[in-house]
Motif scaffolding. Sequence first.
Motif, PDB file in Angstrom:
ATOM      1  N   UNK A  58       0.807  -1.226   0.000  1.00  0.00           N
ATOM      2  CA  UNK A  58       0.000   0.000   0.000  1.00  0.00           C
ATOM      3  C   UNK A  58       0.843   1.281   0.000  1.00  0.00           C
ATOM      4  N   UNK A  59       1.947   1.378   0.785  1.00  0.00           N
ATOM      5  CA  UNK A  59       2.744   2.609   0.738  1.00  0.00           C
ATOM      6  C   UNK A  59       3.322   2.895  -0.652  1.00  0.00           C
ATOM      7  N   UNK A  60       3.699   1.866  -1.377  1.00  0.00           N
ATOM      8  CA  UNK A  60       4.227   2.055  -2.734  1.00  0.00           C
ATOM      9  C   UNK A  60       3.120   2.556  -3.664  1.00  0.00           C
TER      10      UNK A  60
ATOM     11  N   UNK B 145       8.571  -3.451   2.055  1.00  0.00           N
ATOM     12  CA  UNK B 145       7.554  -2.751   2.845  1.00  0.00           C
ATOM     13  C   UNK B 145       6.835  -1.667   2.046  1.00  0.00           C
ATOM     14  N   UNK B 146       7.322  -1.397   0.838  1.00  0.00           N
ATOM     15  CA  UNK B 146       6.706  -0.363   0.009  1.00  0.00           C
ATOM     16  C   UNK B 146       7.339   1.005   0.151  1.00  0.00           C
ATOM     17  N   UNK B 147       8.499   1.085   0.794  1.00  0.00           N
ATOM     18  CA  UNK B 147       9.224   2.346   0.919  1.00  0.00           C
ATOM     19  C   UNK B 147      10.117   2.524  -0.306  1.00  0.00           C
ATOM     20  N   UNK B 148      10.160   3.738  -0.870  1.00  0.00           N
ATOM     21  CA  UNK B 148      10.957   3.941  -2.065  1.00  0.00           C
ATOM     22  C   UNK B 148      12.444   3.812  -1.739  1.00  0.00           C
ATOM     23  N   UNK B 149      13.177   3.220  -2.679  1.00  0.00           N
ATOM     24  CA  UNK B 149      14.631   3.110  -2.555  1.00  0.00           C
ATOM     25  C   UNK B 149      15.334   3.775  -3.726  1.00  0.00           C
TER      26      UNK B 149
END
Length: 149
Positions: A37-39, A81-85
């Motif tokens: 969902x965060x992505x 986790x959907x965090x941008x890298x």
Amino acid sequence: MKTLFRKLAVMAFCLTTTVLNASADNKKPVTFEQMPAPAQQFVKTHFASSKVLATTFERELLEKSYDVVLNDGTKLEFDSKGEWTDVACPKSGVPSKVLPEGIKTYLNSNFPNVKVKKIERDSREYEVTLENGTEITFNKTFLVKDIDL
């Protein structure tokens, strides 16, 4: 002694082969809705006017990631986790709202009116690539570690 050496060599070969096979191309297509969902929210917030062309899931030895390609040439990478890298916007530049405030302040002071083409982050640092080819590495508190002009 020779047999011990041979056994170790065979074991090393088998281990290397196993590791290489495990890290081989493990990308598979997924739907946008299958991403964390965060992505999904990141894409909808910062790239609302772009169309998602492809989304993939990649599993490496210890890491899982999601890749997104947009119709304007933007490529995004997210962790499990959907965090941008990784955010790469070769045509339009990375949206300023994506940039952490400390990096934005530094760039406005030292590189005004120069677009950010790419930003990458990991647990230790951020790396920013500007449209003029300059690469700047920041630590987690946004102090400059390195500049490659």
